[in-house]
Scaffold this motif. Structure first.
Motif, short mmCIF file in Angstrom:
data_model
loop_
_atom_site.label_atom_id
_atom_site.label_comp_id
_atom_site.label_asym_id
_atom_site.label_seq_id
_atom_site.Cartn_x
_atom_site.Cartn_y
_atom_site.Cartn_z
N UNK A 39 66.32 30.60 15.25
CA UNK A 39 67.60 31.21 14.87
C UNK A 39 67.60 31.67 13.42
N UNK A 40 66.98 30.90 12.55
CA UNK A 40 66.89 31.31 11.15
C UNK A 40 66.02 32.57 11.03
N UNK A 41 64.94 32.62 11.78
CA UNK A 41 64.09 33.81 11.77
C UNK A 41 64.85 35.03 12.29
N UNK A 42 65.63 34.84 13.34
CA UNK A 42 66.45 35.94 13.87
C UNK A 42 67.44 36.43 12.82
N UNK A 76 67.99 36.77 20.13
CA UNK A 76 69.17 35.91 20.03
C UNK A 76 69.78 35.61 21.39
N UNK A 77 69.64 36.53 22.36
CA UNK A 77 70.19 36.24 23.69
C UNK A 77 69.39 35.16 24.41
N UNK A 78 68.17 34.93 23.97
CA UNK A 78 67.34 33.88 24.58
C UNK A 78 67.43 32.58 23.78
N UNK A 79 67.33 32.67 22.47
CA UNK A 79 67.22 31.46 21.65
C UNK A 79 68.58 30.75 21.49
N UNK A 80 69.66 31.50 21.37
CA UNK A 80 70.96 30.86 21.15
C UNK A 80 71.36 29.93 22.30
N UNK A 81 71.27 30.35 23.58
CA UNK A 81 71.60 29.39 24.64
C UNK A 81 70.64 28.21 24.69
N UNK A 82 69.38 28.42 24.33
CA UNK A 82 68.43 27.31 24.27
C UNK A 82 68.85 26.31 23.19
N UNK A 83 69.30 26.81 22.06
CA UNK A 83 69.73 25.95 20.96
C UNK A 83 70.98 25.16 21.33
N UNK A 84 71.89 25.81 22.03
CA UNK A 84 73.16 25.17 22.37
C UNK A 84 73.04 24.12 23.48
N UNK A 85 71.99 24.23 24.28
CA UNK A 85 71.87 23.27 25.38
C UNK A 85 71.14 22.01 24.99
#
Length: 85
Positions: A39-42, A76-85
């Motif tokens: 997320x920081x890289x994004x 971000x559409x891939x990593x954000x849900x991974x981070x939130x779960x």
């Protein structure tokens, strides 16, 4: 106004092309280096893309900026849900 229809089409579709690449690559990179780091890289990729959008004087630069922001958007559409779960 002085740009061709093709160059405007390339600029608009650059986001989609970058999004395909970002979405396909980001999941495995987030697994390898971590979701928070992803997320920081994004964020940094989005920042670079925003600066490119602001300073580019040419249509080629605008197309490049759209591809870069597309990469960040797809990622971000891939990593954000991974981070939130």
């Amino acid at each position: 106004p002085s740009h061709s229809r093709f160059s405007w089409s390339a600029a608009v579709s650059g986001f989609c092309v970058g999004g395909l690449f970002g979405a396909n690559v980001s999941g495995s990179l987030a697994d390898r280096w971590g979701r928070r780091t992803g997320l920081v890289t994004i964020f940094w990729i989005n920042l670079v893309a925003g600066v490119l959008h602001s300073i580019t004087p040419t249509m080629g630069g605008l197309i490049l900026a759209r591809v870069v922001v597309g990469i960040a958007g797809g990622a971000s559409t891939v990593v954000t849900p991974m981070y939130l779960s």
